[in-house]
Design a protein around this motif. Sequence first.
Motif, PDB file in Angstrom:
ATOM      1  N   GLN A   1      51.613   9.877  45.328  1.00  0.00           N
ATOM      2  CA  GLN A   1      51.489  10.771  46.473  1.00  0.00           C
ATOM      3  C   GLN A   1      51.345   9.899  47.711  1.00  0.00           C
ATOM      4  OE1 GLN A   1      48.169  12.960  44.697  1.00  0.00           O
ATOM      5  NE2 GLN A   1      49.392  14.811  45.039  1.00  0.00           N
ATOM      6  N   ARG A   2      52.337   9.979  48.574  1.00  0.00           N
ATOM      7  CA  ARG A   2      52.361   9.117  49.752  1.00  0.00           C
ATOM      8  C   ARG A   2      51.248   9.473  50.725  1.00  0.00           C
ATOM      9  NH1 ARG A   2      58.009   9.711  52.079  1.00  0.00           N
ATOM     10  NH2 ARG A   2      57.619  11.846  51.444  1.00  0.00           N
ATOM     11  N   ASN A   3      50.544   8.448  51.202  1.00  0.00           N
ATOM     12  CA  ASN A   3      49.480   8.553  52.203  1.00  0.00           C
ATOM     13  C   ASN A   3      48.382   9.546  51.827  1.00  0.00           C
ATOM     14  OD1 ASN A   3      50.506   6.605  53.961  1.00  0.00           O
ATOM     15  ND2 ASN A   3      51.930   8.081  54.836  1.00  0.00           N
ATOM     16  N   TYR A   4      48.145   9.747  50.563  1.00  0.00           N
ATOM     17  CA  TYR A   4      47.123  10.698  50.115  1.00  0.00           C
ATOM     18  C   TYR A   4      45.745  10.332  50.654  1.00  0.00           C
ATOM     19  CZ  TYR A   4      44.246  13.554  47.022  1.00  0.00           C
ATOM     20  OH  TYR A   4      43.326  14.443  46.534  1.00  0.00           O
ATOM     21  N   PHE A   5      45.430   9.037  50.686  1.00  0.00           N
ATOM     22  CA  PHE A   5      44.133   8.588  51.182  1.00  0.00           C
ATOM     23  C   PHE A   5      44.161   8.242  52.669  1.00  0.00           C
ATOM     24  CE2 PHE A   5      43.797   7.735  46.606  1.00  0.00           C
ATOM     25  CZ  PHE A   5      42.599   8.368  46.330  1.00  0.00           C
ATOM     26  N   GLY A   6      45.235   8.619  53.367  1.00  0.00           N
ATOM     27  CA  GLY A   6      45.347   8.341  54.796  1.00  0.00           C
ATOM     28  C   GLY A   6      45.935   6.976  55.051  1.00  0.00           C
ATOM     29  N   ASP A   7      45.275   5.944  54.537  1.00  0.00           N
ATOM     30  CA  ASP A   7      45.738   4.582  54.744  1.00  0.00           C
ATOM     31  C   ASP A   7      46.423   4.002  53.508  1.00  0.00           C
ATOM     32  OD1 ASP A   7      43.467   4.441  53.146  1.00  0.00           O
ATOM     33  OD2 ASP A   7      42.750   2.582  54.054  1.00  0.00           O
ATOM     34  N   CYS A   8      46.541   4.808  52.453  1.00  0.00           N
ATOM     35  CA  CYS A   8      47.058   4.284  51.199  1.00  0.00           C
ATOM     36  C   CYS A   8      47.611   5.427  50.345  1.00  0.00           C
ATOM     37  CB  CYS A   8      45.918   3.573  50.442  1.00  0.00           C
ATOM     38  SG  CYS A   8      46.402   2.768  48.914  1.00  0.00           S
ATOM     39  N   ASP A   9      48.647   5.116  49.590  1.00  0.00           N
ATOM     40  CA  ASP A   9      49.183   6.087  48.635  1.00  0.00           C
ATOM     41  C   ASP A   9      48.205   6.282  47.487  1.00  0.00           C
ATOM     42  OD1 ASP A   9      51.465   6.041  50.184  1.00  0.00           O
ATOM     43  OD2 ASP A   9      52.735   5.103  48.652  1.00  0.00           O
ATOM     44  N   ALA A  10      48.335   7.417  46.806  1.00  0.00           N
ATOM     45  CA  ALA A  10      47.572   7.691  45.582  1.00  0.00           C
ATOM     46  C   ALA A  10      48.522   7.618  44.401  1.00  0.00           C
ATOM     47  CB  ALA A  10      46.943   9.075  45.640  1.00  0.00           C
ATOM     48  N   LEU A  11      48.031   7.094  43.307  1.00  0.00           N
ATOM     49  CA  LEU A  11      48.757   7.152  42.046  1.00  0.00           C
ATOM     50  C   LEU A  11      48.147   8.279  41.237  1.00  0.00           C
ATOM     51  CD1 LEU A  11      49.133   3.371  41.150  1.00  0.00           C
ATOM     52  CD2 LEU A  11      50.730   4.874  42.358  1.00  0.00           C
ATOM     53  N   LEU A  12      48.999   9.107  40.683  1.00  0.00           N
ATOM     54  CA  LEU A  12      48.572  10.273  39.920  1.00  0.00           C
ATOM     55  C   LEU A  12      48.662   9.941  38.436  1.00  0.00           C
ATOM     56  CD1 LEU A  12      47.842  13.325  40.189  1.00  0.00           C
ATOM     57  CD2 LEU A  12      50.283  13.765  39.906  1.00  0.00           C
ATOM     58  N   TYR A  13      47.528  10.091  37.743  1.00  0.00           N
ATOM     59  CA  TYR A  13      47.454   9.844  36.308  1.00  0.00           C
ATOM     60  C   TYR A  13      47.055  11.128  35.602  1.00  0.00           C
ATOM     61  CZ  TYR A  13      47.578   4.735  36.748  1.00  0.00           C
ATOM     62  OH  TYR A  13      47.950   3.441  36.989  1.00  0.00           O
ATOM     63  N   GLY A  14      47.530  11.281  34.381  1.00  0.00           N
ATOM     64  CA  GLY A  14      47.122  12.398  33.551  1.00  0.00           C
ATOM     65  C   GLY A  14      46.722  11.909  32.179  1.00  0.00           C
ATOM     66  N   ILE A  15      45.772  12.596  31.580  1.00  0.00           N
ATOM     67  CA  ILE A  15      45.369  12.272  30.221  1.00  0.00           C
ATOM     68  C   ILE A  15      45.288  13.574  29.431  1.00  0.00           C
ATOM     69  CG2 ILE A  15      42.914  12.256  30.801  1.00  0.00           C
ATOM     70  CD1 ILE A  15      42.592  10.069  28.639  1.00  0.00           C
ATOM     71  N   LEU A  16      45.980  13.601  28.310  1.00  0.00           N
ATOM     72  CA  LEU A  16      45.969  14.762  27.433  1.00  0.00           C
ATOM     73  C   LEU A  16      44.845  14.633  26.418  1.00  0.00           C
ATOM     74  CD1 LEU A  16      49.790  15.150  26.766  1.00  0.00           C
ATOM     75  CD2 LEU A  16      48.398  16.253  28.521  1.00  0.00           C
ATOM     76  N   LYS A  17      44.369  15.761  25.975  1.00  0.00           N
ATOM     77  CA  LYS A  17      43.283  15.809  25.000  1.00  0.00           C
ATOM     78  C   LYS A  17      43.561  14.882  23.816  1.00  0.00           C
ATOM     79  CE  LYS A  17      41.387  19.292  21.878  1.00  0.00           C
ATOM     80  NZ  LYS A  17      41.397  20.730  21.568  1.00  0.00           N
ATOM     81  N   GLU A  18      44.773  14.921  23.293  1.00  0.00           N
ATOM     82  CA  GLU A  18      45.085  14.127  22.105  1.00  0.00           C
ATOM     83  C   GLU A  18      45.282  12.641  22.392  1.00  0.00           C
ATOM     84  OE1 GLU A  18      48.596  16.569  23.516  1.00  0.00           O
ATOM     85  OE2 GLU A  18      46.579  17.038  22.888  1.00  0.00           O
ATOM     86  N   ASP A  19      45.389  12.254  23.667  1.00  0.00           N
ATOM     87  CA  ASP A  19      45.583  10.848  24.023  1.00  0.00           C
ATOM     88  C   ASP A  19      44.302  10.119  24.396  1.00  0.00           C
ATOM     89  OD1 ASP A  19      48.311  11.100  23.645  1.00  0.00           O
ATOM     90  OD2 ASP A  19      48.702  11.569  25.751  1.00  0.00           O
ATOM     91  N   PHE A  20      43.195  10.849  24.451  1.00  0.00           N
ATOM     92  CA  PHE A  20      41.944  10.240  24.892  1.00  0.00           C
ATOM     93  C   PHE A  20      41.341   9.413  23.759  1.00  0.00           C
ATOM     94  CE2 PHE A  20      37.410  10.262  26.083  1.00  0.00           C
ATOM     95  CZ  PHE A  20      37.524   9.801  27.375  1.00  0.00           C
ATOM     96  N   PRO A  21      41.243   8.077  23.922  1.00  0.00           N
ATOM     97  CA  PRO A  21      40.801   7.229  22.806  1.00  0.00           C
ATOM     98  C   PRO A  21      39.315   7.352  22.474  1.00  0.00           C
ATOM     99  CG  PRO A  21      41.082   5.918  24.781  1.00  0.00           C
ATOM    100  CD  PRO A  21      41.594   7.310  25.093  1.00  0.00           C
TER     101      PRO A  21
END
Length: 135
Positions: A107-127
């Motif tokens: 997400q471009r400029n999400y933090f104003g001065d910096c882009d955000a990276l969007l991560y997702g974790i599914l129930k079955e992927d949580f170690p």
Amino acid sequence: MIVSEPREDIAAWVGGKIGVAFHPPFTAIAQVQGGRIIAGYVFNVWTEHDVEVSLAADRLSKTLMRAAFRYVVDQLGCRRATFRTRADNVPAQRALERLGARLEGRQRNYFGDCDALLYGILKEDFPYGLNTEGA
């Protein structure tokens, strides 16, 4: 010790660490050691199947990660959690990947001065899920 109150204090601590302000409704959990917060999660933007999770930590334990997983899955009934982190915060990106999260976008400029990276974790992927209690 894992605590969920006072949630406003936990949210303020997490927000101060990551540079955002949280507005209700939200819930939060934290690990407290020696009377001070050392790690915390804030949960907001619940959409039945997903919840947005914000995390800040001086030190992150498996105990707190398991508590957060239980909250997302058992209490909220979600199948996934969404995380955003600053694109310049490589340690946070590595921590999310160790949790089982996958990079899903930018997400471009999400933090104003910096882009955000969007991560997702599914129930079955949580170690550190319910089936890995002894891990």
